[in-house]
Design a protein around this motif. Structure first.
Motif, PDB file in Angstrom:
ATOM      1  N   VAL A 261       0.841  -1.200   0.000  1.00  0.00           N
ATOM      2  CA  VAL A 261       0.000   0.000   0.000  1.00  0.00           C
ATOM      3  C   VAL A 261       0.873   1.247   0.000  1.00  0.00           C
ATOM      4  N   ARG A 262       1.915   1.225   0.822  1.00  0.00           N
ATOM      5  CA  ARG A 262       2.825   2.375   0.851  1.00  0.00           C
ATOM      6  C   ARG A 262       3.493   2.582  -0.504  1.00  0.00           C
ATOM      7  N   ASN A 263       3.940   1.475  -1.102  1.00  0.00           N
ATOM      8  CA  ASN A 263       4.620   1.588  -2.390  1.00  0.00           C
ATOM      9  C   ASN A 263       3.666   2.058  -3.480  1.00  0.00           C
ATOM     10  N   ALA A 264       2.394   1.652  -3.404  1.00  0.00           N
ATOM     11  CA  ALA A 264       1.430   2.037  -4.429  1.00  0.00           C
ATOM     12  C   ALA A 264       1.281   3.550  -4.520  1.00  0.00           C
ATOM     13  N   LEU A 265       1.471   4.237  -3.409  1.00  0.00           N
ATOM     14  CA  LEU A 265       1.337   5.702  -3.408  1.00  0.00           C
ATOM     15  C   LEU A 265       2.404   6.350  -4.271  1.00  0.00           C
ATOM     16  N   ARG A 266       3.513   5.645  -4.531  1.00  0.00           N
ATOM     17  CA  ARG A 266       4.595   6.188  -5.352  1.00  0.00           C
ATOM     18  C   ARG A 266       4.430   5.830  -6.828  1.00  0.00           C
ATOM     19  N   MET A 267       3.321   5.160  -7.149  1.00  0.00           N
ATOM     20  CA  MET A 267       3.131   4.660  -8.517  1.00  0.00           C
ATOM     21  C   MET A 267       2.094   5.456  -9.291  1.00  0.00           C
ATOM     22  N   ARG A 268       1.754   6.621  -8.807  1.00  0.00           N
ATOM     23  CA  ARG A 268       0.807   7.521  -9.444  1.00  0.00           C
ATOM     24  C   ARG A 268      -0.539   6.835  -9.763  1.00  0.00           C
ATOM     25  N   PRO A 269      -1.189   6.277  -8.712  1.00  0.00           N
ATOM     26  CA  PRO A 269      -2.482   5.618  -8.969  1.00  0.00           C
ATOM     27  C   PRO A 269      -3.620   6.624  -9.074  1.00  0.00           C
ATOM     28  N   ASP A 270      -4.602   6.316  -9.926  1.00  0.00           N
ATOM     29  CA  ASP A 270      -5.871   7.030  -9.887  1.00  0.00           C
ATOM     30  C   ASP A 270      -6.767   6.424  -8.814  1.00  0.00           C
ATOM     31  N   ARG A 271      -6.695   5.099  -8.693  1.00  0.00           N
ATOM     32  CA  ARG A 271      -7.443   4.395  -7.648  1.00  0.00           C
ATOM     33  C   ARG A 271      -6.581   3.268  -7.095  1.00  0.00           C
ATOM     34  N   ILE A 272      -6.806   2.977  -5.819  1.00  0.00           N
ATOM     35  CA  ILE A 272      -6.151   1.833  -5.179  1.00  0.00           C
ATOM     36  C   ILE A 272      -7.253   0.891  -4.703  1.00  0.00           C
ATOM     37  N   ILE A 273      -7.146  -0.367  -5.065  1.00  0.00           N
ATOM     38  CA  ILE A 273      -8.111  -1.372  -4.630  1.00  0.00           C
ATOM     39  C   ILE A 273      -7.361  -2.424  -3.823  1.00  0.00           C
ATOM     40  N   VAL A 274      -7.660  -2.507  -2.533  1.00  0.00           N
ATOM     41  CA  VAL A 274      -7.044  -3.498  -1.655  1.00  0.00           C
ATOM     42  C   VAL A 274      -8.032  -4.647  -1.476  1.00  0.00           C
ATOM     43  N   GLY A 275      -7.610  -5.854  -1.836  1.00  0.00           N
ATOM     44  CA  GLY A 275      -8.510  -6.997  -1.780  1.00  0.00           C
ATOM     45  C   GLY A 275      -9.167  -7.173  -0.432  1.00  0.00           C
ATOM     46  N   GLU A 276      -8.392  -7.021   0.639  1.00  0.00           N
ATOM     47  CA  GLU A 276      -8.942  -7.121   1.993  1.00  0.00           C
ATOM     48  C   GLU A 276      -7.977  -6.490   2.975  1.00  0.00           C
ATOM     49  N   VAL A 277      -8.496  -5.696   3.911  1.00  0.00           N
ATOM     50  CA  VAL A 277      -7.666  -5.198   5.008  1.00  0.00           C
ATOM     51  C   VAL A 277      -7.897  -6.100   6.212  1.00  0.00           C
ATOM     52  N   ARG A 278      -6.802  -6.600   6.765  1.00  0.00           N
ATOM     53  CA  ARG A 278      -6.919  -7.511   7.895  1.00  0.00           C
ATOM     54  C   ARG A 278      -5.839  -7.272   8.940  1.00  0.00           C
ATOM     55  N   GLY A 279      -5.087  -6.168   8.789  1.00  0.00           N
ATOM     56  CA  GLY A 279      -4.017  -5.896   9.735  1.00  0.00           C
ATOM     57  C   GLY A 279      -3.687  -4.417   9.766  1.00  0.00           C
ATOM     58  N   ALA A 280      -2.436  -4.123  10.104  1.00  0.00           N
ATOM     59  CA  ALA A 280      -2.007  -2.738  10.277  1.00  0.00           C
ATOM     60  C   ALA A 280      -2.065  -1.927   8.991  1.00  0.00           C
ATOM     61  N   GLU A 281      -2.178  -2.614   7.844  1.00  0.00           N
ATOM     62  CA  GLU A 281      -2.282  -1.872   6.581  1.00  0.00           C
ATOM     63  C   GLU A 281      -3.534  -1.006   6.519  1.00  0.00           C
ATOM     64  N   ALA A 282      -4.497  -1.232   7.438  1.00  0.00           N
ATOM     65  CA  ALA A 282      -5.697  -0.405   7.474  1.00  0.00           C
ATOM     66  C   ALA A 282      -5.350   1.066   7.666  1.00  0.00           C
TER      67      ALA A 282
END
Length: 399
Positions: A261-282
């Motif tokens: 998730v952190r790395n995705a922010l550096r990839m110039r996303p228009d949208r981020i889709i996380v399959g499931e949050v189940r830990g600290a990545e929330a």
């Protein structure tokens, strides 16, 4: 292991050894493989009656290629889940109902051989030191296995099938998971770039609904999907798929959802889709939604839409950054717009029971039910607030 089972294993090993000596693979087409196994049985096995001979040939073939005895189940399109509860108990979920399958393994060793064949190509293994493993088959099906000493029933293997053709929004309307009015609202939510959470229990269809929601994303948007096991299938051409990685046998090399998730922010996303949050990545997900990445989506296990917010808050606190509850609630309140909750009925059907708007007030967070489905009756309970209603109206939806 039975005498016939030991003989099948011996012949299977001999077939594989012969292939290695000739620097070749066993025949892969069914006719050639069966012909070679019959020859081997005639050469090596003691005289057997016709029934035992056929059973032995089938057992050797099953232990040589693919997933062995599970292949017929994997080929059955109507089966959604395969549950092996030890060598003598194989269950399947078919059309939403769990029932016994007419399949059994000769021994725990044969079942372990299938598990090893699943894990070896992707560099994973299970043993007494590491008796749990998650994996993904080449067709995208999700696999979980547990072996003794954790399992008292022998090796356990669960395979959640990956459908060759995913559900469409029209399919969900046809099977009464959603109504046509709700489909129109969900499409407007995605096109209006609302941040959406899909909640529900295990096997209720969260990933299926998330996949349908993703079909409403604009064709030219840059979308990054982040999953433990890649299941989402987006039709858009500008989709980047990231998958987490467990630690290797030495305990190193792990890449977590949070890191992705952190790395995705550096990839110039228009949208981020996380399959499931189940830990600290929330927490990282909430921060991403609060930094201009509107229109993102995820799923979470919860008993209700309101519980989904409380669970995300709890998961965010697991990040152990020392953030006070109030700060996390403020992040939650400003990050999320809509929660859609699914349940699985006793008859195996899946349906959306409520859609709620996330409310923000005085640093707190709450929900207001907009849509409710009680049994077969559905109704609109309340209207969205002015801000969300204006955004949805801009996408052609009004109520």
């Amino acid at each position: 292991m039975t005498e016939l089972g030991e003989l099948a294993r011996s012949l299977r090993d001999r077939l594989l050894d012969s292939a290695r000596e000739n620097d070749a693979r066993p025949p892969t087409d069914a006719a050639s493989l069966r012909e070679r196994v019959i020859e081997l049985v005639d050469e090596q096995a003691a005289p057997l009656n016709a029934t035992e001979r056929t059973r032995l040939v089938d057992s050797v073939i099953a232990g040589t290629v693919g997933l062995g005895r599970l292949e017929p189940l994997m080929d059955a399109a109507e089966i959604d889940e395969i549950m092996i509860n030890g060598p003598n108990s194989v269950m399947v979920e078919r059309h939403g109902r769990i029932e016994p399958a007419q399949v059994a393994f000769e021994s725990e060793e044969e079942l372990m051989h299938v598990i090893e064949r699943i894990l070896s190509p992707i560099g994973r293994r299970v043993d007494e030191a590491s008796p749990l493993a998650d994996a993904r088959l080449p067709d995208g099906s999700r696999v979980n296995c547990v072996i003794p000493p954790l399992s008292l029933n022998g090796p356990l293997l669960t395979i959640r099938r990956f459908r060759r053709r995913g559900f469409t929004a029209a399919d969900l309307v046809a099977c009464e998971t959603i109504t046509e009015d709700l489909r129109e609202l969900l499409e407007a939510c995605v096109r209006a770039r609302l941040n959406v959470v899909v909640s529900g229990g295990t096997g209720c269809g969260k990933t299926t609904l998330l996949n349908v929601l993703s079909s409403f994303v604009g064709e030219h948007e840059r979308v990054i999907t982040i999953e433990d096991a890649a299941e989402l299938r987006l039709a858009q051409f500008h989709v980047l798929r990231l998958e987490s990685r467990p630690p290797n046998l030495e305990g190193s090399g792990e890449i977590t959802i949070r890191q992705l998730v952190r790395n995705a922010l550096r990839m110039r996303p228009d949208r981020i889709i996380v399959g499931e949050v189940r830990g600290a990545e929330a927490l990282d997900m909430l921060q991403a939604l609060n930094t201009g990445h509107d229109g993102s989506m995820t799923t979470v296990h919860a008993n209700s839409a309101a519980d989904a917010l409380r669970r995300i808050e709890t998961l965010a606190l697991m990040a152990e950054l020392g953030l006070p509850h109030g700060a996390v609630r403020e992040q939650l309140a400003s990050a999320l717009d809509v929660v859609v909750h699914l349940v699985r009925d006793r008859d195996g059907g899946r349906r959306v029971t409520e859609l709620v708007e996330v409310l923000r007030f005085a640093g707190e967070v709450g929900v207001r039910q907009v849509y409710r489905c009680d049994g077969k009756a559905s109704s609109w309970v309340a209207s969205f607030d002015d801000v969300l209603r204006s955004r949805l109206a801009g996408c052609g939806w009004a109520r």
